[in-house]
Design a protein around this motif. Structure first.
Motif, mmCIF file in Angstrom:
data_model
loop_
_atom_site.group_PDB
_atom_site.id
_atom_site.type_symbol
_atom_site.label_atom_id
_atom_site.label_comp_id
_atom_site.label_asym_id
_atom_site.label_seq_id
_atom_site.Cartn_x
_atom_site.Cartn_y
_atom_site.Cartn_z
ATOM 1 N N ALA A 1 44.222 21.859 53.782
ATOM 2 C CA ALA A 1 44.298 23.369 53.912
ATOM 3 C C ALA A 1 43.782 23.670 55.381
ATOM 4 O O ALA A 1 44.270 24.734 56.000
ATOM 5 C CB ALA A 1 43.396 23.997 52.899
ATOM 6 N N LEU A 2 42.903 23.108 55.863
ATOM 7 C CA LEU A 2 42.035 23.465 57.234
ATOM 8 C C LEU A 2 43.176 22.953 58.349
ATOM 9 O O LEU A 2 43.427 23.737 59.408
ATOM 10 C CB LEU A 2 41.041 22.760 57.419
ATOM 11 N N ALA A 3 43.980 21.902 58.086
ATOM 12 C CA ALA A 3 44.937 21.327 59.115
ATOM 13 C C ALA A 3 46.144 22.298 58.896
ATOM 14 O O ALA A 3 46.759 22.560 60.116
ATOM 15 C CB ALA A 3 45.391 19.948 58.647
ATOM 16 N N TYR A 4 46.375 22.924 57.900
ATOM 17 C CA TYR A 4 47.419 23.809 57.728
ATOM 18 C C TYR A 4 47.128 25.102 58.621
ATOM 19 O O TYR A 4 48.036 25.736 59.276
ATOM 20 C CB TYR A 4 47.888 23.926 56.432
ATOM 21 N N VAL A 5 46.100 25.802 58.164
ATOM 22 C CA VAL A 5 45.459 26.804 58.863
ATOM 23 C C VAL A 5 45.361 26.874 60.436
ATOM 24 O O VAL A 5 45.665 27.680 61.257
ATOM 25 C CB VAL A 5 44.312 27.148 58.234
#
Length: 370
Positions: free
Chosen positions: A199-203
């Protein structure tokens, strides 16, 4: 041999779509998410329409020289759409779609091929409902720029093929990842940390403004993916076009054949993975906790002559979970409650009347003695 029942599949799809629409209506968070996605698609459609018209004009005015460049662009667009749908459906399968609602009911009432086909079809309908307007607008703009109406006919064939191929691949990949996360103990323990990292990589891609670089990096390799070759059919029938390499109709035909084959392979793989995943007890992973006494081999042997494999799996799974949590046996009282209710109520009334008579008798004796 795998058998599919169209009537059962359509019935499951209809029920699934009704549940999702009801969930959107009754959940404000989902309704807001749908609204925001709709606003985003309006902007993407407007920008895509303008870009498609410009590319079409370029191809129409300089057909021979622009052939290679335009075909590369259209291939990249089709390939990126396929990747986007596949990833989205895979994530949805891992988080939501792969979790059957009332699994015992579904697995005992119909076959897994029917469930997989219904899941793929329902997801394809949802994806198509979001893509139909943007595809029509962008395709019309491209056809207007090129000056050929054959583009719309090609889009009418290519769009369902791309959606079905992407959805079937996404469902198969999502079920595989979901099974690993639920049955492979090291990954099951790291499920939440892995989700947070992804999720952090996507954001971070959007926060740091690297969306363009990611799209550019993906555009070149996806052009060589045979599904992207469906885009070559868009230039068929363009006035004055003299392709420099292989005729676009031949390349588009290869793309159609590969896409159809990929859809069949995706559905077959999803059926195989779904059989392993849905017919296994995902919570039955820690052998130290379960121990040797939890075996259900005897129950399976007892049920072999009278039940199918799906029914045996459901029965043994329920039995294992009941032995872990014996309070589940309380649910057995629900069906017999109406039958036992009246006798119990009568016994309660009789006992209460006896107590009342004993109390009154004690009071009378006490008063008389006093």
């Amino acid at each position: 041999m795998v058998r599919y029942e169209p009537a059962v599949i359509l019935h499951v799809v209809r029920g699934d779509l009704h549940r999702r629409l009801r969930s959107i209506r009754e959940t404000p968070r989902e309704a807001v998410g749908v609204l925001l996605l709709g606003i985003l698609l309006v902007g993407v459609t407007a920008g895509g329409g303008a870009g498609a018209y410009a590319v079409g004009r370029e191809l129409g005015t300089a057909a021979a020289s622009a052939d290679v460049a335009v075909r590369s662009r259209t291939r990249a667009v089709v390939g990126l759409v396929w990747v986007g749908i596949t990833v989205t459906v895979a994530v949805r399968t891992v988080t939501k779609v792969g979790d059957l609602e009332q699994p015992a009911l579904h697995l005992s009432s119909t076959s897994i091929p029917n469930l997989v086909a219904a899941t793929v079809l329902a997801e394809a309908v949802l994806v198509a409902s979001w893509l139909v307007v943007p595809t029509a607008v962008v395709g019309s703009a491209f056809a207007l720029g090129v000056g050929s109406a054959s583009v719309l006919a090609v889009l009418a064939v290519a769009t369902p093929l791309v959606v079905l191929a992407a959805v079937s691949s996404g469902v198969a990949c999502g079920l595989a990842v979901r099974h690993l996360l639920s049955s492979y103990e090291p990954l099951a323990r790291l499920k939440i940390p892995l989700g947070i990292v992804l999720a952090l990589a996507y954001v971070s891609v959007f926060v740091t403004g690297r969306v363009d670089s990611v799209i550019t990096a993906l555009s070149r390799p996806v052009q060589f993916w045979p599904v992207s070759w469906l885009a070559d059919g868009l230039v068929v029938g363009v006035p004055g076009l003299e392709p420099a390499f292989v005729p676009p109709a031949a390349v588009g035909g290869v793309g159609v054949g590969f896409t159809v084959a990929l859809t069949g392979v995706g559905v077959a793989a999803a059926v195989r993975i779904g059989t392993v995943h849905w017919l296994s007890d995902s919570s039955y992973t820690n052998r130290a906790v379960v121990g040797r006494g939890w075996t259900t081999v005897g129950l399976e042997r007892l049920l072999v002559p009278v039940t199918t494999r799906r029914t045996r799996v459901v029965a043994t799974t329920v039995w294992r979970r009941t032995k872990r949590a014996p309070m589940r046996l309380v649910y057995l009282l629900y069906p017999v409650a109406p039958v036992l209710g009246r006798p119990v109520l009568k016994l309660t009334r009789i006992s209460s009347q006896s107590v009342e008579c004993g109390v009154f008798r004690h009071i009378r004796v006490s008063v008389f003695r006093g």
